[in-house]
Enzyme design. Sequence first.
Site, short mmCIF file in Angstrom:
data_model
loop_
_atom_site.label_atom_id
_atom_site.label_comp_id
_atom_site.label_asym_id
_atom_site.label_seq_id
_atom_site.Cartn_x
_atom_site.Cartn_y
_atom_site.Cartn_z
N GLU A 47 -4.76 3.49 -11.27
CA GLU A 47 -3.61 3.33 -10.38
C GLU A 47 -3.98 3.95 -9.03
OE1 GLU A 47 -0.64 6.28 -11.27
OE2 GLU A 47 0.99 5.14 -10.35
N ASN A 110 4.00 0.21 -5.58
CA ASN A 110 2.85 0.75 -6.31
C ASN A 110 2.35 -0.43 -7.13
OD1 ASN A 110 1.05 2.04 -7.96
ND2 ASN A 110 2.35 3.84 -8.31
N LYS A 127 4.88 -1.81 -9.87
CA LYS A 127 5.35 -0.81 -10.84
C LYS A 127 6.87 -0.77 -10.93
CE LYS A 127 4.46 4.07 -11.94
NZ LYS A 127 3.67 5.27 -11.48
N GLU A 146 7.31 9.25 -5.95
CA GLU A 146 7.18 7.80 -6.09
C GLU A 146 8.51 7.10 -5.82
OE1 GLU A 146 4.19 8.01 -9.82
OE2 GLU A 146 4.53 6.02 -9.00
N CYS A 174 0.72 3.24 -15.09
CA CYS A 174 1.03 4.63 -15.33
C CYS A 174 2.29 4.93 -16.14
CB CYS A 174 1.06 5.38 -14.00
SG CYS A 174 0.75 7.12 -14.24
N ASN A 199 -2.26 8.09 -12.83
CA ASN A 199 -2.52 9.40 -12.20
C ASN A 199 -1.51 10.34 -12.85
OD1 ASN A 199 -3.94 9.13 -9.05
ND2 ASN A 199 -3.30 7.27 -10.06
N1 ING Z 1 2.45 9.76 -13.29
C1 ING Z 1 2.97 10.37 -14.46
C2 ING Z 1 2.91 9.47 -15.68
O1 ING Z 1 3.86 8.83 -16.11
C3 ING Z 1 4.81 11.60 -15.57
C4 ING Z 1 4.34 10.94 -14.28
C5 ING Z 1 3.97 12.45 -16.32
C6 ING Z 1 6.06 11.31 -16.02
C7 ING Z 1 4.42 13.01 -17.52
C8 ING Z 1 6.54 11.86 -17.21
C9 ING Z 1 5.70 12.72 -17.97
O2 ING Z 1 1.84 9.50 -16.29
C10 ING Z 1 2.73 8.55 -12.74
N2 ING Z 1 2.05 8.24 -11.61
O3 ING Z 1 3.55 7.79 -13.22
#
Ligand code: ING
Length: 316
Positions: A47, A110, A127, A146, A174, A199
């Site tokens: 991503e 995204n 996204k 985001e 993601c 990411n």
């Molecule tokens: N990053 C993270 C993901 O979904 C996240 C944000 C991490 C949300 C952990 C909830 C829990 O992997 C992106 N860019 O979506």
Amino acid sequence: MARRLKVAAAQLGPIHRADSRASVVKRLMAMMREAHASGARFVVFPELALTTFFPRWWMTDQAEIDRYFEAQMPGPETQPLFELGRQLKVGFYLGYAELTEEGGKTKRYNTSVLVAPNGQLVGKYRKVHLPGHSEHLPEAAFQHLEKRYFDVGNLGFDVWRMFDENVLIGQCICNDRRWPETYRVMALKGAEMIVLGYNTPNENLHTPEEPQHIRVFHHRLSCQAGAYQNASWVIATAKAGREDGFGMHGESLIVAPTGEIVAKTLTEGDEVIAYDCDLSLGEYLREQTFNFAKHRRIEHYKLITERTGVKAEPAN
Ligand code: ING
């Protein structure tokens, strides 16, 4: 003769704010060459693969924000990657920040694209599940903006036919991998392989005390469940490592339709893993356990598309 496609996950290590797109494209091309040398014909990049994960930074100047976006794909700086793909006859998935005009309005997404081995763009995805927040959290160690910097994707979840084997390939990005609806819509359209980049910060912005091992556990769980419950190969590729000091986990995965992890990265740097995917492996699951036509009862699922949030309504 089994239908097979050797796929590579080309994980990126950190991209710092000071790193140029040209330097990143060089890294992507080096990994494409490495993947090709291993026999892979399809490469899944992360991503937002051209820049640092800029949603971690609070910015108010739109021109500064837009420096992280691409107005063209391919553009002058990414054309060499498309050209290399054409030369090597390698298809790929690439995530990036898309700046575009729709109905006279500027929109920012995204985005990820699938590119065929002839270098032509096959399909685009924007996204849908944007995590994080839209306002500045000055007390937080880092931001996750985001919801501020991107519009919600408006292309839905699609699948595209690629390669001589006519593989039905779906794509997402993601946070989408954490939502079962993502995989299920693509599986209902016949997806045999679902690819995504991510990411994922090591730390939970809102719950710093969350043990770090939980982040990787939830990442694996989401990809493995998505693969198994939809009898699909899932390839998930990280941008990882410490970007300007902010850590993101690796664990790029190639997951079989059985839900088993068949390959994963060991580092948080630029690393290529590859696996010769047997596309018939999911067939017995699609014919038996996850024979959607035979077993699903959609008359009992209405709430899934009619209600967004929780409304407690006990039956007693
Ligand atoms: N990053 C993270 C993901 O979904 C996240 C944000 C991490 C949300 C952990 C909830 C829990 O992997 C992106 N860019 O979506």
